[in-house]
Motif scaffolding. Structure first.
Motif, PDB file in Angstrom:
ATOM      1  N   TYR A 107       3.294  -0.300 -10.695  1.00  0.00           N
ATOM      2  CA  TYR A 107       1.961  -0.684 -10.236  1.00  0.00           C
ATOM      3  C   TYR A 107       0.879   0.232 -10.794  1.00  0.00           C
ATOM      4  N   ILE A 116      -2.984   1.490  -4.719  1.00  0.00           N
ATOM      5  CA  ILE A 116      -1.645   1.409  -4.133  1.00  0.00           C
ATOM      6  C   ILE A 116      -1.694   1.994  -2.726  1.00  0.00           C
ATOM      7  N   ILE A 148      -4.284   6.061  -4.605  1.00  0.00           N
ATOM      8  CA  ILE A 148      -3.092   5.869  -3.767  1.00  0.00           C
ATOM      9  C   ILE A 148      -3.408   6.357  -2.354  1.00  0.00           C
TER      10      ILE A 148
END
Length: 338
Positions: A107, A116, A148
């Motif tokens: 990803y 993410i 993230i």
């Protein structure tokens, strides 16, 4: 005067067989009033057999396709060319980093995935595995410039918190449990059981600490100090990495690194998390921060199903354990909340 009897009907003719079989086979009779059964063609039996076999093959193909679909999750994890947010689940005890590392890289390299979210519900696990995922999160953030976020569901403790600290931000519910910064080293000592069973362990070694951690006996003072040194070193790595991830100093993390956990409500003023809120809050905040308007498109890795097909097609060790694993009694090091 004699009585006269009424006339009696004639007796029926005797039951006889008539030879109606083929010429040359007089002993193949057909009893009167019955026709011989028709003979079935060989082609009809062949067609019937072909239909049965074909039906069985179609059924097997259908079962195999269903099993493959279940084994791979039966769902797409493609971003379909649109701006998406990937969700990676970190659940249960962390024993291996490979699967999560691959998902992070996949990803991270996908330009359609704008961020993410690590959806975490874990008490931690192996020290090395947790540390490896921590460094992979940092690498993906830096090399792919990918945001993230950690979203803690119920538990994000020890090794799971280690991983969370590498993220841009940590979200947790007020009643979530986070923290537990500390190290555990443990193994099972079965020395007393061997004495009871009148068994004796025989080991030949070279090196004063080569047999340190032998589960058949107690530790010597030198071995105790040796293992404590290893645990202290790992503890220092844990504190250091959390401080780096949380953009603070080790001196501020050490007072919190007692192995204890805090609720999300307690963790916020301590600087262990960034915001209280569940997955939905983390999702919408993240989408907004990367420029996604409205409801974001989510992509997830296919879920693994553990059915009979997966068992038969997987590693044979799942069905027949390797006997050598019975000898694996090495001490384990864990970032684990127990």
């Amino acid at each position: 005067m004699s009585e006269t009897l009424p006339p009696q009907p004639p007796p029926p003719p005797p039951y006889t067989a008539q030879a109606t079989g083929p010429v040359g086979y007089p002993y193949a009779p057909a009893y009167a009033g019955y026709a011989p059964p028709p003979r079935r063609s060989g082609w009809m039996w062949a067609c019937l057999f072909a239909l049965i076999v074909g039906g069985m093959l179609l059924a097997l193909v259908g079962v195999a396709a269903f099993a493959v679909k279940n084994a791979t999750g039966g769902e797409s994890d493609s971003s379909f060319g649109s701006d998406s947010i990937a969700v990676i689940d970190v659940t249960g005890v962390i024993v291996d980093a490979d699967k999560i590392d691959k998902e992070l890289e996949k990803y991270g390299a996908d330009d359609n995935v704008k961020a993410i979210i690590l959806h975490i519900n874990s008490p931690g696990g192996g020290a090395a595995a947790s540390q490896e995922i921590y460094h992979e999160v940092l690498r993906v953030r830096q090399e792919h410039k990918k945001k993230i976020i950690a979203s803690v569901e119920s538990v994000g403790a020890s090794g799971a918190y280690y991983i969370s600290s590498a993220c841009d931000q940590i979200y947790a519910n007020p009643a979530s449990v986070v923290g537990s910064i500390g190290v555990i080293m443990e193994w099972t000592n079965y020395g007393e059981l061997m004495k009871w069973a009148k068994l004796k362990n025989v080991t030949i070694s070279k090196g004063d600490l080569k047999t340190a951690g032998d589960p058949s006996r107690d530790l010597t003072p030198a071995e105790q100090a040796y293992f404590q040194g290893l645990v202290d070193n790992m503890y220092g790595q844990f504190v250091h990495d959390v401080a780096i991830g949380r953009h603070t100093t080790e001196d501020k993390i050490k007072p919190l690194a007692t192995g204890q956990v805090w609720t999300g409500e307690e963790a916020l003023p301590l600087g262990l998390i960034d915001r209280q809120g569940g997955f939905r809050v983390a999702l919408m905040d993240t989408a907004q921060s990367v420029g996604i308007k409205g409801e974001p498109n989510l992509v997830r890795p296919g879920k693994e199903k553990h059915g009979i097909f997966a068992a038969l097609s997987g590693d044979s060790d799942d069905l027949f354990p390797n006997p050598s694993k019975l000898l694996d009694h090495s001490p384990g090091f864990f970032f684990l909340w127990k």
